[in-house]
Design a protein around this motif. Sequence first.
Motif, PDB file in Angstrom:
ATOM      1  N   ASP A 186      74.489 -70.375 -44.799  1.00 21.51           N
ATOM      2  CA  ASP A 186      73.549 -69.315 -44.422  1.00 21.51           C
ATOM      3  C   ASP A 186      74.265 -67.967 -44.334  1.00 21.51           C
ATOM      4  O   ASP A 186      73.714 -66.936 -44.734  1.00 21.51           O
ATOM      5  N   ILE A 187      75.497 -67.992 -43.829  1.00 22.67           N
ATOM      6  CA  ILE A 187      76.262 -66.742 -43.714  1.00 22.67           C
ATOM      7  C   ILE A 187      76.499 -66.142 -45.097  1.00 22.67           C
ATOM      8  O   ILE A 187      76.223 -64.969 -45.340  1.00 22.67           O
ATOM      9  N   ILE A 188      76.992 -66.972 -46.026  1.00 23.51           N
ATOM     10  CA  ILE A 188      77.320 -66.405 -47.347  1.00 23.51           C
ATOM     11  C   ILE A 188      76.058 -66.017 -48.111  1.00 23.51           C
ATOM     12  O   ILE A 188      76.031 -64.986 -48.797  1.00 23.51           O
ATOM     13  N   LEU A 189      74.996 -66.790 -47.974  1.00 20.42           N
ATOM     14  CA  LEU A 189      73.749 -66.400 -48.655  1.00 20.42           C
ATOM     15  C   LEU A 189      73.209 -65.091 -48.075  1.00 20.42           C
ATOM     16  O   LEU A 189      72.703 -64.236 -48.811  1.00 20.42           O
ATOM     17  N   ALA A 190      73.344 -64.937 -46.764  1.00 16.02           N
ATOM     18  CA  ALA A 190      72.887 -63.681 -46.143  1.00 16.02           C
ATOM     19  C   ALA A 190      73.716 -62.499 -46.643  1.00 16.02           C
ATOM     20  O   ALA A 190      73.188 -61.408 -46.884  1.00 16.02           O
ATOM     21  N   ILE A 191      75.018 -62.733 -46.816  1.00 19.01           N
ATOM     22  CA  ILE A 191      75.887 -61.665 -47.338  1.00 19.01           C
ATOM     23  C   ILE A 191      75.446 -61.286 -48.759  1.00 19.01           C
ATOM     24  O   ILE A 191      75.284 -60.111 -49.089  1.00 19.01           O
ATOM     25  N   ILE A 192      75.218 -62.298 -49.598  1.00 15.10           N
ATOM     26  CA  ILE A 192      74.828 -62.022 -50.990  1.00 15.10           C
ATOM     27  C   ILE A 192      73.453 -61.350 -51.029  1.00 15.10           C
ATOM     28  O   ILE A 192      73.209 -60.455 -51.839  1.00 15.10           O
ATOM     29  N   GLY A 193      72.577 -61.759 -50.123  1.00 11.76           N
ATOM     30  CA  GLY A 193      71.260 -61.122 -50.040  1.00 11.76           C
ATOM     31  C   GLY A 193      71.382 -59.639 -49.731  1.00 11.76           C
ATOM     32  O   GLY A 193      70.600 -58.818 -50.209  1.00 11.76           O
ATOM     33  N   LYS A 194      72.396 -59.318 -48.934  1.00 18.18           N
ATOM     34  CA  LYS A 194      72.585 -57.918 -48.543  1.00 18.18           C
ATOM     35  C   LYS A 194      73.217 -57.105 -49.677  1.00 18.18           C
ATOM     36  O   LYS A 194      72.828 -55.970 -49.922  1.00 18.18           O
ATOM     37  N   THR A 195      74.198 -57.692 -50.360  1.00 15.82           N
ATOM     38  CA  THR A 195      74.929 -56.925 -51.386  1.00 15.82           C
ATOM     39  C   THR A 195      74.230 -56.949 -52.734  1.00 15.82           C
ATOM     40  O   THR A 195      74.457 -56.076 -53.560  1.00 15.82           O
TER      41      THR A 195
END
Lengths: 471, 198
Positions: A186-195
């Motif tokens: 969830d952390i990495i998907l949230a990061i990719i969602g942001k960038t």
Amino acid sequence: MTISNPQTMYEKLWQTHLVEAADGETPLLYVDRHLIHEVTSPQAFANLRFHNRPVRHPERTIATMDHNISTRSIKIDAAGEGAANQLRALAINCKDFGIELFDMGHKNQGIAHVIGPELGLTLPGTIIVCGDSHTATHGAFGALAFGIGTSEVEHVFATQTLRQNKAKTMKIEVKGQVGAGISAKDIILAIIGKTGSAGATGYVVEYCGEAIEALSMEERMTVCNMSIEFGAKAGLIAPDQITFDYVEGKEYSPKGDVFEQAVVDWKNLKSDTDASFDAVITLEAKDIKAQVTWGTNPGQVISVDGAVPSPDDFSDPVEKDSCISALNYMGLTAGTKMTEIHVNKVFIGSCTNSRIEDLRAAAGVVQQYQGQQVVDTVEAIIVPGSYRVKEQAESEGLDKIFTDAGFQWRLPGCSMCLGMNDDVLDEGDRCASTSNRNFEGRQGRGSRTHLVSPEMAAAAAITGHFVDLNA
Amino acid sequence: MEKFNTHTGLVVPLDIANVDTDQIIPKQFLQKTERVGFGVHLFHDSRYLDHAGTQENPDFIINKAEYKDASILLAGENFGCGSSREHAPWALQEYGFKVIIASSFADIFYGNCINVGLLPIKLSEAEVEQLFKLSADAKLTLKVDLPNNVITCGELSFKFSLNEFQQYSLVNGVDSVGWTLNKLDTIKAFEAKMPAWQ
């Protein structure tokens, strides 16, 4: 007295591996560890033969069979003749060039990015390459690790070096602690969602902050694994005591005094306090919810308590067009609640999420459903990342929890993450997948992939749809 | 590697962002141990209506008769994202492409192109937009001059740049492995100084 400029971890790794920076040439870096597999190596070996060149350091090279092996049988031809040809070629090449190979059914066999860490082949402070873009996984140890093409595989074989342009640096800080039930995925998907899916193209990313430091090694691997999914060359996490404890005592890791000296060196790897980055991104961990992708690249992701976005939600014309074509391909209507999307396939596995902690997390969710079975509209497979993971899971009885609930317990391999073997989705299938890419056709022509955590995948298998487990 | 000097060719515009390597060459075609046989599978899922690849999709721009001889691919941003498979540039090259123009490329793909002698050219978003407009109006032929780093089209010209060594390698068809093997003494000297754990 000279005062040296503060350096990032990437700059330190670069400096300690710089063999030569000759005028007019791309800098030459030393490669400590080269992982190879059957799909991207045969043409490199062929060129070595053509030029009559040896592999310079076979002892720095390790081979595994992972990409197109069957997950139902250890027979080399169980996933078809094309796959068998590549697997046989790998065996011959490794024998001829003196490279250690973990072949079908070997106790150390598994996905390259799972076995590297678990065998102690992955060490902090090293450069690790593999003809596979998810090599970034090993960055979790503070190793500069990245995927390379077959021409570069050949270059590493022959020279143990690689020419690399220096990347820009990006710091991604995840502040505070994530809420209960929020996974590394969830952390990495949230990061990719942001960038966005190309947000870090040209950069090496360093993940830091409390939420990252709190992660186990396996969770850190999940984060670094998906660095390529927003374009990053590599992802790094500073090694700490959690890292050193993980590495110590592994089959191939340094022992005794050599290990002690290594730890002294590894402690200096972290970015200096005043080091400057070319870009900085900050997230608040408490804002991160369970994530599900809705589109056809990993940046098209949203919280499970959200709804499928509309093209009107995007002002950028490229993103708007991408949304239109993604909704069309995915067969989704804007505004549909994510928890109302039904799947008919579930895949738990891949170099992102096939380690023992992933399987424990998935089994934990299955147990929460107290005896409920995988819903009859869903086919769910679990593919451990390696034979060691499989053995560990079986010793803990996880396989029993899964099979009792109607999941299929398979043999290790890359499997349905890319569907090079016979684990392929059919046209129109909708899959909750713990893998790393939701590209069109990735898991099979016309198939639809939603990237999720192991917990979410397990819940989707039982209920047939995405579930907000933290609601 | 073949030398790359100048190339004049027809442009086919593929105005889609984030074309990934799975779209360029799907995984079922990676099961080869040779470097040939990939061109026929280029853009397979878009190019063919059926899984077996027997029926061309007439709506896919690359299949249109007027673009059959195209050798320059004008692509959307972040072209080549995804996997490290060099099979992607091999497929593009075998199909007949010599040059790919985009406003951005994925890093690994870009490097792979250089290594196989397929020229990736980065232009600004505005320039790429301009080329898309020109190619929509009429068949567009471009002259790509690598030694002078310029693309020309009648009165128009577009400057581009490559990393110095990559440019040298392409123009001179450098055997990159052989080049580095000439530096073996330097590499050995580096190895002699490495710590025991490394």
